[in-house]
Design an enzyme around this catalytic site. Structure first.
Site, PDB file in Angstrom:
ATOM      1  CB  SER A  16      -0.967   0.004   1.188  1.00 12.79           C
ATOM      2  OG  SER A  16      -1.929  -1.005   1.014  1.00 12.79           O
ATOM      3  CB  THR A  61      -4.551  -4.859   6.440  1.00 10.06           C
ATOM      4  OG1 THR A  61      -4.561  -6.150   5.811  1.00 10.06           O
ATOM      5  CG2 THR A  61      -3.243  -4.684   7.191  1.00 10.06           C
ATOM      6  CE  LYS A  65      -8.657  -6.159   5.249  1.00 13.56           C
ATOM      7  NZ  LYS A  65      -8.823  -6.750   3.920  1.00 13.56           N
ATOM      8  CG  ASN A  85     -10.583  -1.757   2.892  1.00 13.16           C
ATOM      9  OD1 ASN A  85     -11.573  -1.035   2.819  1.00 13.16           O
ATOM     10  ND2 ASN A  85      -9.785  -1.975   1.877  1.00 13.16           N
ATOM     11  CG  ASP A 100     -10.686  -5.387   0.957  1.00 10.08           C
ATOM     12  OD1 ASP A 100      -9.705  -4.897   0.365  1.00 10.08           O
ATOM     13  OD2 ASP A 100     -10.617  -5.845   2.114  1.00 10.08           O
ATOM     14  N   GLY A 124     -14.623 -19.445  -1.649  1.00  9.96           N
ATOM     15  CA  GLY A 124     -14.096 -18.824  -0.433  1.00  9.96           C
ATOM     16  C   GLY A 124     -15.160 -18.013   0.269  1.00  9.96           C
ATOM     17  CB  ALA A 125     -17.347 -18.357   2.779  1.00  5.73           C
ATOM     18  CD  GLU A 150     -22.154 -28.084   1.799  1.00  3.53           C
ATOM     19  OE1 GLU A 150     -21.430 -29.104   1.790  1.00  3.53           O
ATOM     20  OE2 GLU A 150     -23.324 -28.062   1.388  1.00  3.53           O
ATOM     21  CE1 TYR A 212      -0.350  -8.953  -2.367  1.00  8.22           C
ATOM     22  CE2 TYR A 212      -2.735  -9.129  -2.201  1.00  8.22           C
ATOM     23  CZ  TYR A 212      -1.521  -8.823  -1.643  1.00  8.22           C
ATOM     24  OH  TYR A 212      -1.449  -8.397  -0.349  1.00  8.22           O
TER      25      TYR A 212
HETATM   26  P1  NAP Z   1      -9.493 -15.742   5.467  1.00 10.55           P
HETATM   27  O1  NAP Z   1     -10.544 -14.883   6.075  1.00 10.55           O
HETATM   28  O2  NAP Z   1      -8.547 -16.473   6.350  1.00 10.55           O
HETATM   29  O3  NAP Z   1     -10.262 -16.828   4.532  1.00 10.55           O
HETATM   30  C1  NAP Z   1      -9.533 -17.869   3.913  1.00 10.55           C
HETATM   31  C2  NAP Z   1     -10.445 -18.609   2.925  1.00 10.55           C
HETATM   32  O4  NAP Z   1      -9.634 -19.569   2.230  1.00 10.55           O
HETATM   33  C3  NAP Z   1     -11.580 -19.387   3.586  1.00 10.55           C
HETATM   34  O5  NAP Z   1     -12.677 -19.418   2.711  1.00 10.55           O
HETATM   35  C4  NAP Z   1     -10.947 -20.783   3.734  1.00 10.55           C
HETATM   36  O6  NAP Z   1     -11.885 -21.831   3.807  1.00 10.55           O
HETATM   37  C5  NAP Z   1     -10.192 -20.872   2.432  1.00 10.55           C
HETATM   38  N1  NAP Z   1      -9.095 -21.840   2.477  1.00 10.55           N
HETATM   39  C6  NAP Z   1      -7.939 -21.743   3.180  1.00 10.55           C
HETATM   40  N2  NAP Z   1      -7.165 -22.832   2.951  1.00 10.55           N
HETATM   41  C7  NAP Z   1      -7.861 -23.626   2.096  1.00 10.55           C
HETATM   42  C8  NAP Z   1      -7.579 -24.888   1.477  1.00 10.55           C
HETATM   43  N3  NAP Z   1      -6.426 -25.542   1.701  1.00 10.55           N
HETATM   44  N4  NAP Z   1      -8.518 -25.400   0.628  1.00 10.55           N
HETATM   45  C9  NAP Z   1      -9.668 -24.738   0.392  1.00 10.55           C
HETATM   46  N5  NAP Z   1      -9.975 -23.546   0.939  1.00 10.55           N
HETATM   47  C10 NAP Z   1      -9.090 -22.997   1.784  1.00 10.55           C
HETATM   48  O7  NAP Z   1      -8.576 -14.933   4.458  1.00 10.55           O
HETATM   49  P2  NAP Z   1      -8.971 -13.611   3.603  1.00 10.55           P
HETATM   50  O8  NAP Z   1      -8.625 -12.408   4.379  1.00 10.55           O
HETATM   51  O9  NAP Z   1     -10.362 -13.779   3.096  1.00 10.55           O
HETATM   52  O10 NAP Z   1      -7.917 -13.691   2.399  1.00 10.55           O
HETATM   53  C11 NAP Z   1      -7.988 -14.726   1.421  1.00 10.55           C
HETATM   54  C12 NAP Z   1      -6.939 -14.464   0.332  1.00 10.55           C
HETATM   55  O11 NAP Z   1      -7.288 -13.284  -0.364  1.00 10.55           O
HETATM   56  C13 NAP Z   1      -5.512 -14.256   0.850  1.00 10.55           C
HETATM   57  O12 NAP Z   1      -4.629 -14.910  -0.045  1.00 10.55           O
HETATM   58  C14 NAP Z   1      -5.321 -12.755   0.756  1.00 10.55           C
HETATM   59  O13 NAP Z   1      -3.970 -12.392   0.522  1.00 10.55           O
HETATM   60  C15 NAP Z   1      -6.150 -12.430  -0.475  1.00 10.55           C
HETATM   61  N6  NAP Z   1      -6.644 -11.043  -0.518  1.00 10.55           N
HETATM   62  C16 NAP Z   1      -6.381 -10.317  -1.636  1.00 10.55           C
HETATM   63  C17 NAP Z   1      -6.855  -9.025  -1.727  1.00 10.55           C
HETATM   64  C18 NAP Z   1      -6.568  -8.224  -2.955  1.00 10.55           C
HETATM   65  O14 NAP Z   1      -6.778  -6.995  -2.923  1.00 10.55           O
HETATM   66  N7  NAP Z   1      -6.130  -8.823  -4.051  1.00 10.55           N
HETATM   67  C19 NAP Z   1      -7.615  -8.467  -0.671  1.00 10.55           C
HETATM   68  C20 NAP Z   1      -7.886  -9.254   0.452  1.00 10.55           C
HETATM   69  C21 NAP Z   1      -7.402 -10.553   0.530  1.00 10.55           C
HETATM   70  P3  NAP Z   1     -12.465 -22.315   5.242  1.00 10.55           P
HETATM   71  O15 NAP Z   1     -13.604 -21.375   5.576  1.00 10.55           O
HETATM   72  O16 NAP Z   1     -12.899 -23.714   4.992  1.00 10.55           O
HETATM   73  O17 NAP Z   1     -11.321 -22.225   6.234  1.00 10.55           O
END
Ligand code: NAP
Length: 267
Positions: A16, A61, A65, A85, A100, A124-125, A150, A212
């Site tokens: 950032s 972040t 958040k 955020n 976001d 993803g949730a 699920e 990313y």
């Molecule tokens: P989070 O709240 O920890 O959520 C992680 C998600 O990934 C959950 O849905 C989890 O499923 C799933 N997951 C983790 N390991 C898995 C596996 N081995 N197989 C299947 N599903 C799996 O994380 P978050 O903050 O949402 O971030 C998720 C990703 O998005 C990160 O890589 C982060 O860097 C990226 N991100 C990118 C941006 C951007 O601007 N590009 C912004 C925010 C985040 P369960 O519910 O089953 O655990």
């Protein structure tokens, strides 16, 4: 000097500062973007202290958040998502926003993806998935959420209009008629793995991965091999920063300069 910054822990690897400082340079602004790592117990004091010091805006972040929502006035979107955020200090009380969600939508729109009426699959949730589910739904898409756990997808789907919740085993069926696929899991980050079986991808899909690091994830490579359109995670990262900059300054952001700075770091 105008001071902006990022609250998180850790924030050492954040991109950032580079993205925002590129915008300040482009516009010749007397501004800086700093990073702050308060202890979780000090979050309220950090936000109040930032206000007292005249800081113009903060990004928020992990891990703050969700907790930050208690200490700011939420806009309608951040209130529904339940996470903030971006904090804007222009006013009597700090206001909290979720760029976001806006960033994900603008990343898709930048690539001419029509969301209104589209059938979207969101994998993803977690925190990011939650924001993107509301963004897709608000834009008029049907949102089929598939998650490893699920029950989490089903719970989220009860809150989001025009959404359904599934396990990952439903992905093949869900993708058959879908036009948009978004990966909001962390799968593919720092590992060559994909949450979506390659054989379920097809040429009528636009596939956005929000991971990313790396930029060309296994999912995006599989999608490109099947002639799907691909959008890497840099675009959401860019547009969440663009939306924060525009909220804080009231000016249209220098998107190209911000993108160049981002790409110089991650490509
Ligand atoms: P989070 O709240 O920890 O959520 C992680 C998600 O990934 C959950 O849905 C989890 O499923 C799933 N997951 C983790 N390991 C898995 C596996 N081995 N197989 C299947 N599903 C799996 O994380 P978050 O903050 O949402 O971030 C998720 C990703 O998005 C990160 O890589 C982060 O860097 C990226 N991100 C990118 C941006 C951007 O601007 N590009 C912004 C925010 C985040 P369960 O519910 O089953 O655990």
């Amino acid at each position: 000097m105008q001071v902006y910054g990022l609250l998180g822990n850790p924030v050492g690897h954040s991109l950032s500062p580079r993205i925002h400082q590129a915008a300040y340079r482009e516009f010749g602004m007397d501004a800086c973007y700093a990073t702050f790592e308060p202890e979780p117990a000090d979050l309220e004091a950090a936000i109040e202290g930032a206000r007292a010091l005249g800081i113009r805006g903060l990004n928020v972040t992990i891990p703050f958040k969700r907790d930050a929502i208690s200490f700011v006035e939420l806009d309608e979107l951040a209130d529904r998502i339940g996470a903030v955020n971006t904090i804007d200090f222009d006013g009597d009380r700090p206001t909290g926003h979720n760029t976001d969600a806006i960033g994900a939508r603008r990343a898709l729109e930048h690539h001419d993806v029509t969301l209104d009426g589209a059938r979207a699959v969101l994998v993803g949730a977690g925190g990011a998935g939650r924001a993107i589910a509301f963004a897709l739904s608000d834009a008029g898409a049907t949102v089929n959420i598939a998650n490893r756990t699920e029950s989490r997808a089903r719970d989220l789907a009860t809150e989001v209009p025009n959404a359904t919740g599934h396990g990952l085993s439903d992905l093949a069926d869900l993708l058959t008629n879908a036009e948009v696929l978004v990966n909001a899991t962390s799968v593919g980050m720092d590992e060559d793995d994909s949450p979506v079986p390659a054989e379920t991808l097809h040429r009528d899909l636009t596939v956005m991965d929000i991971v990313y690091h790396p930029l060309r994830t296994r999912l995006l490579r599989d999608a490109a091999e099947r002639d799907a359109t691909t959008i890497d995670g840099g675009w959401m990262l860019l547009y969440q920063a663009v939306a924060a900059f525009e909220r804080w300054t009231g000016q249209e952001a220098p998107v190209d300069a911000m993108n160049d700075a981002l790409r110089a770091e991650i490509e």
